[in-house]
Design a protein around this motif. Structure first.
Motif, PDB file in Angstrom:
ATOM      1  N   TRP A  31       0.837  -1.201   0.000  1.00  0.00           N
ATOM      2  CA  TRP A  31       0.000   0.000   0.000  1.00  0.00           C
ATOM      3  C   TRP A  31       0.875   1.256   0.000  1.00  0.00           C
ATOM      4  O   TRP A  31       1.903   1.305   0.681  1.00  0.00           O
ATOM      5  N   TYR A  36       0.591   5.510   0.628  1.00  0.00           N
ATOM      6  CA  TYR A  36      -0.275   6.569   1.152  1.00  0.00           C
ATOM      7  C   TYR A  36       0.505   7.877   1.175  1.00  0.00           C
ATOM      8  O   TYR A  36       1.648   7.922   1.654  1.00  0.00           O
ATOM      9  N   ARG A  41      -8.108   0.482   5.328  1.00  0.00           N
ATOM     10  CA  ARG A  41      -7.424   0.842   4.085  1.00  0.00           C
ATOM     11  C   ARG A  41      -8.345   0.801   2.869  1.00  0.00           C
ATOM     12  O   ARG A  41      -9.010  -0.199   2.603  1.00  0.00           O
ATOM     13  N   LYS A  42      -8.349   1.934   2.165  1.00  0.00           N
ATOM     14  CA  LYS A  42      -9.111   2.061   0.927  1.00  0.00           C
ATOM     15  C   LYS A  42      -8.305   2.904  -0.046  1.00  0.00           C
ATOM     16  O   LYS A  42      -7.494   3.735   0.365  1.00  0.00           O
ATOM     17  N   GLU A  43      -8.558   2.676  -1.334  1.00  0.00           N
ATOM     18  CA  GLU A  43      -7.894   3.506  -2.335  1.00  0.00           C
ATOM     19  C   GLU A  43      -8.554   4.883  -2.360  1.00  0.00           C
ATOM     20  O   GLU A  43      -9.778   5.001  -2.280  1.00  0.00           O
ATOM     21  N   SER A  74      -3.756   9.546  -7.507  1.00  0.00           N
ATOM     22  CA  SER A  74      -3.856   8.586  -6.407  1.00  0.00           C
ATOM     23  C   SER A  74      -3.181   9.120  -5.147  1.00  0.00           C
ATOM     24  O   SER A  74      -2.007   9.486  -5.172  1.00  0.00           O
ATOM     25  N   ALA A  78      -3.914   7.261  -2.140  1.00  0.00           N
ATOM     26  CA  ALA A  78      -3.689   5.968  -1.495  1.00  0.00           C
ATOM     27  C   ALA A  78      -4.061   4.878  -2.485  1.00  0.00           C
ATOM     28  O   ALA A  78      -5.130   4.931  -3.103  1.00  0.00           O
ATOM     29  N   LYS A  79      -3.165   3.910  -2.647  1.00  0.00           N
ATOM     30  CA  LYS A  79      -3.444   2.854  -3.625  1.00  0.00           C
ATOM     31  C   LYS A  79      -2.637   1.609  -3.281  1.00  0.00           C
ATOM     32  O   LYS A  79      -1.533   1.696  -2.738  1.00  0.00           O
ATOM     33  N   CYS A  80      -3.186   0.459  -3.615  1.00  0.00           N
ATOM     34  CA  CYS A  80      -2.515  -0.813  -3.384  1.00  0.00           C
ATOM     35  C   CYS A  80      -1.984  -1.359  -4.705  1.00  0.00           C
ATOM     36  O   CYS A  80      -2.688  -1.347  -5.727  1.00  0.00           O
ATOM     37  N   CYS A 104       1.970   7.241  -6.027  1.00  0.00           N
ATOM     38  CA  CYS A 104       1.139   8.070  -5.137  1.00  0.00           C
ATOM     39  C   CYS A 104       1.917   9.275  -4.618  1.00  0.00           C
ATOM     40  O   CYS A 104       1.793   9.680  -3.455  1.00  0.00           O
TER      41      CYS A 104
END
Length: 496
Positions: A387, A389, A421-423, A431, A433-435, A451
Motif C-alpha cells: 500500500w 499513502y 485501508r481504501k484507495e 492517487s 492511497a493505492k494498493c 502516489c
C-alpha cells in the motif's frame, strides 16, 4: 520547577558574550557536556543510594558535586582558575578513564562522551555563570527531571537550525508516528543503527510507558525489560553525547548506546544474536562511503550511497517476524542502480513491504528539502501487495518550517486510513492511497515512486506566445484594478 522557566534563554544570553562560542552548534555542544555531568551526578546519587558498594568511575575531585556545585554562587572556581581546571584536568582525565570489557555501560559512557567533546568558552567568569545556571536544576526530583526532559527536547529541536547539526534530529512528530504504527510490546528489543540524538529511542520508550500506565502496574521483570529494550549506535561524537544524556533523563541507567560506525562490520558476519524485534531508523542519506566500507557488503548490495548500505544492514539485523519502519529519500524509490534494485527486490520477495508512507517535502526543513518516505516492512512471508499513502500538508499552510513544524496530528488522516485501508484519489484525480501487487511493482522495474505529489508541468512558450500571454495577463490585472478603484470611489463619493 520554576528554575526551569527561561533556562535556555538564560544560558544563551550568557554565552553570547563569550568570544569562544561561534554559532548555535558550538553553543549546544557546550551546554551538553555540562548537562551530561550534572545529570550523571544526579544518577550517581541514585546508584549510591541503591548500592552502598557503588564507586564512581570519575575521580572525586572531578565529580560535579565537588567542583561545579557550590552552596554560595560567589564561591567556587572561576576565571582563569576554572578554565585551567576544565581544560587541563577535567577533560584530559575523563578522556583517558580506564575502561575494559567488564566496565558497566553506565560508567564507560563517561569516557566515550568526553573523547571528542570540547570546551569552547574562553571567559572563565562567564563559564562559571553557565555552570551555576545548570547547577540550579534539581535532578533529584522526579517531577523536575520529567519537566526538564521536555526542555531538553526543545534544545534538541534547535539542532534543526544549527547548520549541519540538523542532520541528527528527526522531527518528533515523525518518530512518534513511526513508533505508534510499529506497535511496541514490552519484552521486545528495538535498535537504531544511526541514532543521532535518540529521537526514535525516546518515542519507543514513550509508547512502552503508555502500555505500562494503561496496565496500572507491571512486574519488576517487565519494567527492567522496558528500560533495557533499546540498542543504538551513533558514529559522530556530538549527537552521541546528546543521545546518552537524553537516555539518562528518560530513566535509562544503562543506555546501550555506542559510539561506533554500523557499517564497519561485514554484513554476512551477522548472526541471529545480532538481530532485533524492531528497527526504527532515519539512516543518513546523501553521503558517499569509501571503498573499504563498501567491501563489507556482498557484490549485489555494494553501494557508495550511505542510505542503501544502512537498508542492507537493517535487512540482515531484523529478527524473523520482526518489524521495521525506516525513513528513506525519494531517490531510493525510483533509483535503478544495482544495489537499489536488489534491495527493493529483497523487500518485495523475501520481506513483507506492506506500506510506503510518502512525506511532504518540507518535513525536514530547514536542514534539507529532500523529499522523504517511510518504509514499513516485516521479516515475514510477503503478502504480495504493498500500500502507498501520501501525507499532504494541512490546509492553511504552504509548507512546514521551523516556526510551523509538522505535528503528530498531521498524521491523523493517515492513522485513520491505516486501520481501514481504501484507495483514495485527490481532487485532481491523482492517487493519494493505492494498493499495488508485488508483480506490478516488479514489472514496473522496481519503481516505488507511486502516489507521489502532483507536479505542475513546465510549459515552454515561444517568444511571440510569451509576449501575448504577458499582455493578456497584464490587461486582465489592470481591468481588475480599475474595477476595484471604481467601486471605492463610488462608495466614498469621489468624482474623478
Amino acid at each position: 520547577m520554576s528554575n526551569l522557566s527561561g533556562f535556555v534563554k538564560r544560558v544563551r544570553d550568557v554565552m553570547r558574550n563569550d568570544a569562544g562560542i561561534n554559532g548555535d552548534a558550538q553553543r549546544i555542544e557546550q551546554i551538553t557536556w555540562m548537562l551530561f555531568l550534572k545529570v550523571y551526578d544526579a544518577k550517581e546519587e541514585d546508584w549510591e543510594f541503591d548500592d552502598e558498594q557503588f564507586e564512581s568511575i570519575i575521580p572525586p575531585k572531578l565529580r560535579w558535586r565537588n567542583w561545579a556545585h557550590v552552596e554560595n554562587q560567589h564561591d567556587g572556581l572561576t576565571g582563569d582558575q576554572l578554565l585551567n581546571f576544565v581544560n587541563n584536568e577535567l577533560f584530559p582525565t575523563l578522556r583517558k578513564l580506564e575502561i575494559n570489557s567488564d566496565t558497566p555501560i553506565r560508567q564507560s559512557i563517561v569516557r566515550t562522551t568526553f573523547e571528542d567533546a570540547n570546551n569552547y568558552m574562553k571567559d572563565g567568569v562567564l563559564l562559571r555563570q553557565i555552570i551555576n545556571i545548570i547547577d540550579e536544576l534539581d535532578f533529584g526530583s522526579y517531577e523536575e527531571t520529567h519537566a526538564f526532559g521536555e526542555i531538553y527536547e526543545t534544545i534538541l529541536k534547535e539542532l534543526q537550525s544549527a547548520g549541519s547539526a540538523g542532520e541528527f534530529y528527526t522531527p518528533r512528530a515523525v518518530t512518534e508516528f513511526m513508533a505508534k504504527m510499529i506497535k511496541p510490546q514490552i519484552g521486545e528489543t528495538m535498535a537504531d543503527f544511526a541514532c543521532g540524538t535518540g529521537g526514535f529511542l525516546s518515542s519507543w520508550i514513550k509508547e512502552l510507558e503508555a502500555i505500562k500506565d494503561a496496565k496500572g502496574s507491571i512486574s519488576n521483570e517487565d519494567s527492567e525489560k522496558l528500560y533495557n529494550s533499546i540498542y543504538a549506535i551513533e558514529k559522530k561524537q556530538f549527537p552521541y553525547m546528546l543521545c546518552v544524556t537524553n537516555m539518562l533523563l528518560h530513566g535509562i541507567d544503562n543506555p546501550k548506546v555506542f559510539h561506533d560506525n554500523s557499517l564497519t562490520k561485514k554484513l554476512l558476519d551477522y548472526t541471529k544474536k545480532d538481530a532485533f524485534d524492531v528497527i526504527l531508523m532515519n539512516p543518513p542519506y546523501g553521503g558517499s562511503e569509501k571503498e573499504d566500507i563498501k567491501q563489507n557488503f556482498p557484490a549485489d548490495l555494494k553501494s557508495s550511497e550511505t542510505a542503501d548500505l544502512f537498508i542492507a544492514v537493517i535487512l540482515y539485523r531484523l529478527k524473523k517476524n520482526g518489524r521495521a519502519a525506516v525513513i528513506i529519500p525519494d531517490g531510493f524509490l525510483f533509483g535503478n542502480d544495482n544495489a537499489k534494485v536488489n534491495l527493493k527486490k529483497k523487500l518485495l520477495t523475501e520481506y513483507n513491504l506492506h506500506t510506503v508512507v510518502r512525506l511532504p517535502q518540507s518535513v525536514f526543513s530547514p536542514y534539507t528539502s529532500i523529499t522523504t518516505n517511510i518504509l514499513f516492512f516485516n521479516n515475514e512471508e510477503p503478502t504480495g501487495k504493498t500500500w502507498f499513502y501520501r501525507v499532504d500538508i494541512p490546509d492553511g499552510i504552504k509548507y512546514f518550517s521551523k516556526t510551523k513544524p509538522m505535528k503528530l496530528s498531521d498524521f491523523d488522516d493517515c492513522v485513520a486510513w491505516w486501520n481501514d485501508r481504501k484507495e483514495i484519489a485527490d481532487e485532481e484525480g491523482n492517487s493519494k492511497a493505492k494498493c499495488f501487487t508485488s508483480q506490478e511493482l516488479i514489472e514496473g522495474g522496481y519503481n516505488l515512486d507511486l502516489c507521489g505529489y502532483p507536479h505542475e508541468e513546465e510549459e515552454i512558450l515561444s517568444i511571440k506566445e510569451t509576449i501575448i500571454n504577458y499582455k493578456k495577463h497584464s490587461e486582465a490585472a489592470e481591468e481588475k484594478i480599475n474595477s476595484t478603484l471604481a467601486k471605492i470611489t463610488e462608495i466614498l463619493g469621489i468624482e474623478l
